[in-house]
Design an enzyme around this catalytic site. Sequence first.
Site, short mmCIF file in Angstrom:
data_model
loop_
_atom_site.label_atom_id
_atom_site.label_comp_id
_atom_site.label_asym_id
_atom_site.label_seq_id
_atom_site.Cartn_x
_atom_site.Cartn_y
_atom_site.Cartn_z
N VAL A 78 -7.16 1.04 3.43
CA VAL A 78 -6.32 -0.07 2.97
C VAL A 78 -5.24 -0.41 4.02
O VAL A 78 -5.00 -1.58 4.33
CB VAL A 78 -5.69 0.27 1.59
CG1 VAL A 78 -4.71 -0.81 1.15
CG2 VAL A 78 -6.79 0.44 0.55
N GLY A 79 -4.63 0.62 4.58
CA GLY A 79 -3.59 0.40 5.61
C GLY A 79 -4.17 -0.32 6.82
O GLY A 79 -3.55 -1.24 7.37
N GLY A 81 -4.64 3.34 -1.91
CA GLY A 81 -5.75 3.60 -1.00
C GLY A 81 -5.32 4.40 0.20
O GLY A 81 -4.13 4.69 0.38
N CYS A 102 13.70 11.21 6.33
CA CYS A 102 13.80 10.71 7.71
C CYS A 102 15.21 10.85 8.25
O CYS A 102 15.42 11.07 9.43
CB CYS A 102 13.38 9.25 7.73
SG CYS A 102 14.32 8.24 6.58
N GLY A 152 -4.76 5.41 4.23
CA GLY A 152 -4.18 4.71 5.37
C GLY A 152 -5.22 4.06 6.26
O GLY A 152 -5.07 2.91 6.69
N LYS A 178 0.86 -1.19 0.00
CA LYS A 178 0.00 0.00 0.00
C LYS A 178 0.89 1.24 0.00
O LYS A 178 1.46 1.61 1.02
CB LYS A 178 -0.90 0.07 1.23
CG LYS A 178 -1.92 1.20 1.06
CD LYS A 178 -2.36 1.86 2.35
CE LYS A 178 -1.61 3.10 2.71
NZ LYS A 178 -1.74 4.25 1.83
N GLU A 228 10.09 1.56 10.19
CA GLU A 228 11.12 2.57 9.86
C GLU A 228 10.45 3.92 10.04
O GLU A 228 9.63 4.33 9.21
CB GLU A 228 11.59 2.39 8.41
CG GLU A 228 12.28 1.07 8.13
CD GLU A 228 13.65 0.99 8.76
OE1 GLU A 228 14.19 2.02 9.20
OE2 GLU A 228 14.19 -0.13 8.84
N GLU A 248 10.22 16.47 14.56
CA GLU A 248 10.56 16.31 13.15
C GLU A 248 9.74 17.30 12.33
O GLU A 248 8.50 17.24 12.33
CB GLU A 248 10.23 14.87 12.72
CG GLU A 248 10.69 14.56 11.33
CD GLU A 248 10.32 13.14 10.90
OE1 GLU A 248 9.16 12.75 11.05
OE2 GLU A 248 11.21 12.44 10.38
#
Length: 472
Positions: A205-206, A200, A278, A202, A169, A244, A379
């Site tokens: 589909v996630g 899709g 990142c 999050g 995904k 990650e 971040e």
Amino acid sequence: MKAINKIYVNGEFITPHGTEVIDLISPVTNRKTGEVRLGDEVDTQNAVSAAKEAFKTFSKTTKEERIRYLEKLHSVISGRAKDLTDIMVEEYGGTFQFSSMVTQNMLSDINAMIDTLKAFEFVQAVGSSKVYLQPVGVVGIIIPWNMSNGFIVTKLSTAIAAGCTAVVKPSEMSVQQTEIMAECFHAAGLPKGVINFVNGLGDVVGAEITRNPGISKIAFTGSTAVGKIIAKGAVDSMKRVTLELGGKSPNIILDDANLEEAIPTALLAAYLNSGQACAAGTRLLVPESKLEEVNAIAKAAVANQIKVGDPKDSDTIVGPMVSKKQFERVENYIRIGLEEGATLLTGGEGKPKGLEDGNYVQATIFTNVKNNMRIAQEEIFGPVLVIIPYKNDDDAVAIANDTTYGLHAYIFSGDKERAYRMASRLDAGRICINGLSHDSKAPFGGFKQSGVGREYGIFGLEEYLEPKAILG
Ligand code: NAD
């Protein structure tokens, strides 16, 4: 206008069951460029079924067969390198420089996985037993927008090496990049159902990937906040999880470093992928006694070497932010920095002149920053660097480690041995000394809230395998 209206399930490009349509928007003009029709839970379930079926035979393939698939994939991606680079530039405003590097890294990552696989023993003698390293099962792969195809290649080449099948995904902001990547996997001739792509949202589909019992492992790259949601959901069916996640990486300039070389390189580390990386080195730690000198070099380097502009130009370092929302987020952090009392060295709020149509942020540096300020802890994911003075080496280590993250770090020194000694004291998954580099075989992943598990090479491969010891 572009229309992305297919997903890739069981070896075919098909119209999704899902009917939701969202707009594709150019980050350079903020104009609509097309539409994508998204997949839904049913599409995800179909993809999982296809991957489960394919696993029955793919998990039994030999090392040689998997190597052949990876070699074919390498040759297909090599042939589409230009398309893959161009679509990164177009879809999310990745700079040409960064996007070209990502495409080259994809190829070296596949080669590295081929080498790893060649040397790997799936049956090992341990003690008086035999240990079989068995593919973990169907892997659910959930990916962010910021280097989408790079992550897909790393994760899928590892899955293939291990004998796993997968449902991917990608981010809803990477569908154009994904379309080309799905074509590459199709052309690589993998058996149907081994690799599936479902575009899709999050939370649709996630979320289905997270809860579906047909999935044995989730390989996720994305924010720490979403990583926690996935890890919590995955535990119900005891899925293996590699995460990650985010970072706020320190870049320590030691007092013996050549500042004229180190500082411009440090800016490249901070502004990597327009700051949307990142691993960006966004906290620059400098000796107190050298702060003024560093400020002067950094300000001049931003003026002379950091071009903010059209991502297509080969000399652009900072392109637009991926979306209006991301632009607003970064601008908000610049306001927070001012409110917190940090000194604005260069850049600041508002778009650069002549770039008002796109999501452009000025290359920004705050100096004399305290490590407990929000701009030093959170971040930002944009071109905002904070310079933090330190007193001595112990103080530098303490500041570097004083973060909830631990993904990456950088050290610059005239004495490599000294840099290595300092590296041994940092809590970070990867540490670059005197420059920026990538190693497709060395592990990548985070300490602390930057993640769980590692990718690349043997450390990455083992995350896709379940050890089974047979005694007696
Ligand atoms: P994100 O966490 O918002 O989204 C990542 C993916 O998760 C997307 O595909 C999204 O649709 C999906 N998702 C969102 N909600 C979900 C849910 N409830 N269940 C399942 N999936 C869900 O991240 P992003 O904004 O796309 O990317 C930026 C973030 O990714 C940054 O924090 C960055 O540091 C991180 N990142 C980490 C690495 C790394 O290797 N450590 C690399 C790149 C980016």
